[in-house]
Design a protein around this motif. Structure first.
Motif, PDB file in Angstrom:
ATOM      1  N   ALA A 138       0.828  -1.214   0.000  1.00 42.89           N
ATOM      2  CA  ALA A 138       0.000   0.000   0.000  1.00 42.89           C
ATOM      3  C   ALA A 138       0.857   1.256   0.000  1.00 42.89           C
ATOM      4  N   ASP A 139       2.058   1.187   0.632  1.00 43.08           N
ATOM      5  CA  ASP A 139       2.915   2.366   0.715  1.00 43.08           C
ATOM      6  C   ASP A 139       3.805   2.515  -0.499  1.00 43.08           C
ATOM      7  N   ALA A 140       3.815   1.533  -1.388  1.00 41.45           N
ATOM      8  CA  ALA A 140       4.694   1.595  -2.554  1.00 41.45           C
ATOM      9  C   ALA A 140       4.148   2.576  -3.571  1.00 41.45           C
ATOM     10  N   LYS A 141       5.058   3.183  -4.328  1.00 41.91           N
ATOM     11  CA  LYS A 141       4.682   4.160  -5.340  1.00 41.91           C
ATOM     12  C   LYS A 141       4.274   3.446  -6.616  1.00 41.91           C
ATOM     13  N   THR A 142       3.098   3.769  -7.124  1.00 43.41           N
ATOM     14  CA  THR A 142       2.631   3.168  -8.361  1.00 43.41           C
ATOM     15  C   THR A 142       3.517   3.602  -9.513  1.00 43.41           C
ATOM     16  N   ASP A 143       3.938   2.643 -10.328  1.00 46.25           N
ATOM     17  CA  ASP A 143       4.836   2.916 -11.439  1.00 46.25           C
ATOM     18  C   ASP A 143       4.006   3.336 -12.652  1.00 46.25           C
ATOM     19  N   ILE A 144       4.085   4.614 -13.009  1.00 46.23           N
ATOM     20  CA  ILE A 144       3.351   5.143 -14.150  1.00 46.23           C
ATOM     21  C   ILE A 144       4.347   5.799 -15.095  1.00 46.23           C
ATOM     22  N   ARG A 145       4.379   5.324 -16.333  1.00 47.63           N
ATOM     23  CA  ARG A 145       5.308   5.866 -17.336  1.00 47.63           C
ATOM     24  C   ARG A 145       4.516   6.383 -18.527  1.00 47.63           C
ATOM     25  N   LEU A 146       5.064   7.427 -19.162  1.00 48.45           N
ATOM     26  CA  LEU A 146       4.375   8.091 -20.261  1.00 48.45           C
ATOM     27  C   LEU A 146       5.111   7.899 -21.582  1.00 48.45           C
ATOM     28  N   PRO A 179      10.953  10.884 -19.478  1.00 47.43           N
ATOM     29  CA  PRO A 179      11.916  10.377 -18.491  1.00 47.43           C
ATOM     30  C   PRO A 179      11.408  10.315 -17.058  1.00 47.43           C
ATOM     31  N   GLN A 180      10.399  11.113 -16.706  1.00 46.98           N
ATOM     32  CA  GLN A 180       9.924  11.146 -15.325  1.00 46.98           C
ATOM     33  C   GLN A 180       8.899  10.040 -15.067  1.00 46.98           C
ATOM     34  N   ARG A 187       0.145   8.634 -23.837  1.00 43.26           N
ATOM     35  CA  ARG A 187      -0.246   7.265 -23.484  1.00 43.26           C
ATOM     36  C   ARG A 187       0.523   6.873 -22.232  1.00 43.26           C
ATOM     37  N   ALA A 188      -0.199   6.359 -21.259  1.00 46.30           N
ATOM     38  CA  ALA A 188       0.402   6.006 -19.973  1.00 46.30           C
ATOM     39  C   ALA A 188       0.372   4.504 -19.782  1.00 46.30           C
ATOM     40  N   THR A 189       1.498   3.957 -19.326  1.00 45.97           N
ATOM     41  CA  THR A 189       1.594   2.545 -18.967  1.00 45.97           C
ATOM     42  C   THR A 189       1.672   2.459 -17.454  1.00 45.97           C
ATOM     43  N   ILE A 190       0.674   1.831 -16.850  1.00 41.12           N
ATOM     44  CA  ILE A 190       0.584   1.750 -15.393  1.00 41.12           C
ATOM     45  C   ILE A 190       0.823   0.309 -14.960  1.00 41.12           C
ATOM     46  N   THR A 191       1.763   0.107 -14.068  1.00 46.20           N
ATOM     47  CA  THR A 191       2.009  -1.213 -13.490  1.00 46.20           C
ATOM     48  C   THR A 191       1.069  -1.410 -12.313  1.00 46.20           C
ATOM     49  N   VAL A 192       0.159  -2.373 -12.440  1.00 42.17           N
ATOM     50  CA  VAL A 192      -0.869  -2.572 -11.421  1.00 42.17           C
ATOM     51  C   VAL A 192      -0.581  -3.771 -10.517  1.00 42.17           C
ATOM     52  N   GLY A 193       0.419  -4.556 -10.854  1.00 42.48           N
ATOM     53  CA  GLY A 193       0.740  -5.719 -10.029  1.00 42.48           C
ATOM     54  C   GLY A 193       1.667  -6.667 -10.762  1.00 42.48           C
ATOM     55  N   LYS A 194       1.746  -7.906 -10.296  1.00 43.01           N
ATOM     56  CA  LYS A 194       2.600  -8.929 -10.904  1.00 43.01           C
ATOM     57  C   LYS A 194       1.827 -10.237 -11.023  1.00 43.01           C
ATOM     58  N   GLU A 195       2.205 -11.032 -12.026  1.00 45.18           N
ATOM     59  CA  GLU A 195       1.585 -12.338 -12.208  1.00 45.18           C
ATOM     60  C   GLU A 195       2.602 -13.265 -12.865  1.00 45.18           C
ATOM     61  N   THR A 196       2.543 -14.536 -12.527  1.00 39.33           N
ATOM     62  CA  THR A 196       3.450 -15.525 -13.087  1.00 39.33           C
ATOM     63  C   THR A 196       2.827 -16.163 -14.321  1.00 39.33           C
ATOM     64  N   GLY A 197       3.584 -16.192 -15.413  1.00 39.32           N
ATOM     65  CA  GLY A 197       3.076 -16.767 -16.648  1.00 39.32           C
ATOM     66  C   GLY A 197       4.111 -16.704 -17.752  1.00 39.32           C
ATOM     67  N   TYR A 198       3.656 -16.787 -18.997  1.00 42.36           N
ATOM     68  CA  TYR A 198       4.517 -16.782 -20.171  1.00 42.36           C
ATOM     69  C   TYR A 198       4.241 -15.521 -20.994  1.00 42.36           C
ATOM     70  N   THR A 199       5.297 -14.904 -21.459  1.00 37.48           N
ATOM     71  CA  THR A 199       5.138 -13.682 -22.247  1.00 37.48           C
ATOM     72  C   THR A 199       5.257 -13.991 -23.733  1.00 37.48           C
ATOM     73  N   ILE A 200       4.294 -13.500 -24.496  1.00 38.81           N
ATOM     74  CA  ILE A 200       4.297 -13.632 -25.954  1.00 38.81           C
ATOM     75  C   ILE A 200       4.482 -12.230 -26.538  1.00 38.81           C
ATOM     76  N   PRO A 201       5.589 -11.960 -27.227  1.00 36.71           N
ATOM     77  CA  PRO A 201       5.780 -10.632 -27.820  1.00 36.71           C
ATOM     78  C   PRO A 201       4.634 -10.284 -28.767  1.00 36.71           C
ATOM     79  N   GLN A 202       4.283  -9.028 -28.801  1.00 34.38           N
ATOM     80  CA  GLN A 202       3.168  -8.608 -29.644  1.00 34.38           C
ATOM     81  C   GLN A 202       3.424  -8.893 -31.120  1.00 34.38           C
ATOM     82  N   ARG A 203       4.689  -8.875 -31.549  1.00 33.48           N
ATOM     83  CA  ARG A 203       4.997  -9.142 -32.947  1.00 33.48           C
ATOM     84  C   ARG A 203       4.719 -10.594 -33.330  1.00 33.48           C
TER      85      ARG A 203
END
Length: 401
Positions: free
Chosen positions: A240-248, A257-258, A296-312
């Motif tokens: 709860a005290d962690a800073k939400t990671d939001i990138r633009l 950069p911020q 456009r903002a990319t917000i990290t909302v949490g973590k999950e275990t799985g497999y990543t498939i590149p969009q390409r």
């Protein structure tokens, strides 16, 4: 006539013999041709890992503070002290209104105060005299009159002080100053224009853009899915005290950069768009982001275990489900469909339908049909989505000494 009848069967026989020889030669050439080698394809070896779960939202930049500057006193604009579109500090002079009449009113109030103050000592002395004569024949009425006169003199002084203070404030308000740090807009009035107190039209607009707000809109459906995933324990949220990671990402595709932080979220869904408004806050020291800019903002909302498939390497079928092509143990192509997928950076994150060691086709899969034999070549994908071939293992051995 007889000669023609004899030559015609001979010519037909020769033509048939020639066709038979050509067909036979072609068949022999086809039988001797080499088989086509399997097509090479780049493949990514799949491995289950813990990945950040992200969501990409579009939004607009808004000023941190915005104020329409209006005069609080009337008069003629005598000076415009700033350059349009420039940055100013809190307290900087913006406009100067002619103050001749306000200076005169201030001087008049000063004189009135001095006149009122002069009558107070005489009223005090008169009251003290009647107090001494109270037991020597002075009437109670005379005493009360003297006391009332003193109170009236003191009230006149207080009134004169308030009038003087008002005159001083009005004189100071002829200097219109910036209420906070910000950037100025174009001015709506020029030197010589007459303005009135609290008029409808503003002189200009002042905006503070460092820091700056980014207002995002998230679908209420996605928020419900996120809350359900958290409740079921499928999604590991941050402390709860962690800073939400939001990138633009800016309009030209460059990364800002911020890193931002969540400022507030509307606790109501728009009845017209079905979205929830989310306000984020970013430092803007170089003023790269301006009010009204699309981001456009990319917000990290949490973590999950799985497999990543590149969009390409992914596609969508007619039902909108995620699809990708893999290479089987027999080097055959097969298509897999994933009904559930989530965004993780530039990748799709899936939790089932894949095992460790499976080989995902990264490129060329659009032209390869299922069950086709291919030559898989191991590769990696960089942060920007480009395929990087893995170097071939060194099979050479150092000479023995």
């Amino acid at each position: 006539m007889t000669r023609s009848k004899i030559l015609l069967p001979i010519m037909l026989s020769l033509a048939l013999a020639s066709c038979s020889d050509q067909g036979k030669g072609a068949g022999q050439a086809g039988a001797g041709a080499p088989a086509r080698p399997p097509s090479p394809v780049s493949v990514l070896i799949m491995k289950k890992t813990e990945q950040p779960l992200t969501t990409v939202l579009s939004g607009r930049a808004e000023a941190f503070q915005s104020a329409d500057i209006r005069p609080r006193v009337g008069g003629i604009i005598k000076q415009i002290a700033i350059k349009e579109g420039s940055f100013v500090k809190a307290g900087d002079l913006l406009y100067k209104i002619d103050d001749d009449t306000y200076r005169a009113a201030f001087a008049e109030s000063q004189a009135a105060l001095e006149k009122a103050e002069v009558s107070v000592p005489a009223a005090e002395a008169n009251l003290q005299r009647y107090e001494r004569l109270a037991n020597t024949g002075a009437t109670q009425k005379d005493y009360e009159t003297a006391r009332t006169t003193l109170l009236q003199a003191q009230a006149s002084v207080a009134q004169a002080k308030a009038t003087l203070q008002t005159a001083q404030i009005n004189m100071q308000l002829t200097e219109v100053r910036a209420p906070f740090d910000g950037v100025t807009s174009a001015t709506n009035f020029s030197v010589g224009n007459v303005v009135t107190a609290s008029q409808t039209n503003s002189l200009m607009t002042l905006r503070q853009i460092d820091p700056i707000y980014i207002r995002l809109n998230e679908s209420s459906v996605n928020l419900l899915r996120l809350q359900k995933a958290i409740a079921n324990g499928k999604l590991q949220t941050k402390d709860a005290d962690a800073k939400t990671d939001i990138r633009l990402q800016l309009e030209d595709g460059s990364d800002y950069p911020q890193i931002g932080k969540l400022d507030m979220s509307e606790m109501a869904v728009s009845t017209t768009t079905g979205t929830v408004s989310i306000r984020t806050l970013f430092d803007n020291p170089k003023n790269l982001i301006l009010p009204g800019m699309y981001v456009r903002a990319t917000i990290t909302v949490g973590k999950e275990t799985g497999y990543t498939i590149p969009q390409r390497a992914a596609g969508r079928n007619a039902n909108g489900d995620l699809t990708a092509k893999f290479v089987t143990a027999e080097n055959k192509v097969e298509t897999r469909t994933f009904r559930s997928s989530q965004i993780s950076g530039n990748n799709w994150l899936v939790t089932d339908g894949i095992n460790d060691g499976d080989r995902l086709i990264l490129d060329g899969f659009q032209w390869i049909t299922d069950n086709a034999t291919v030559n898989p070549i191991p590769a990696d994908v960089d942060a920007k989505g480009f395929v990087i071939p893995k170097p071939a293992p060194d099979t050479t051995q150092a000479p023995k000494s």
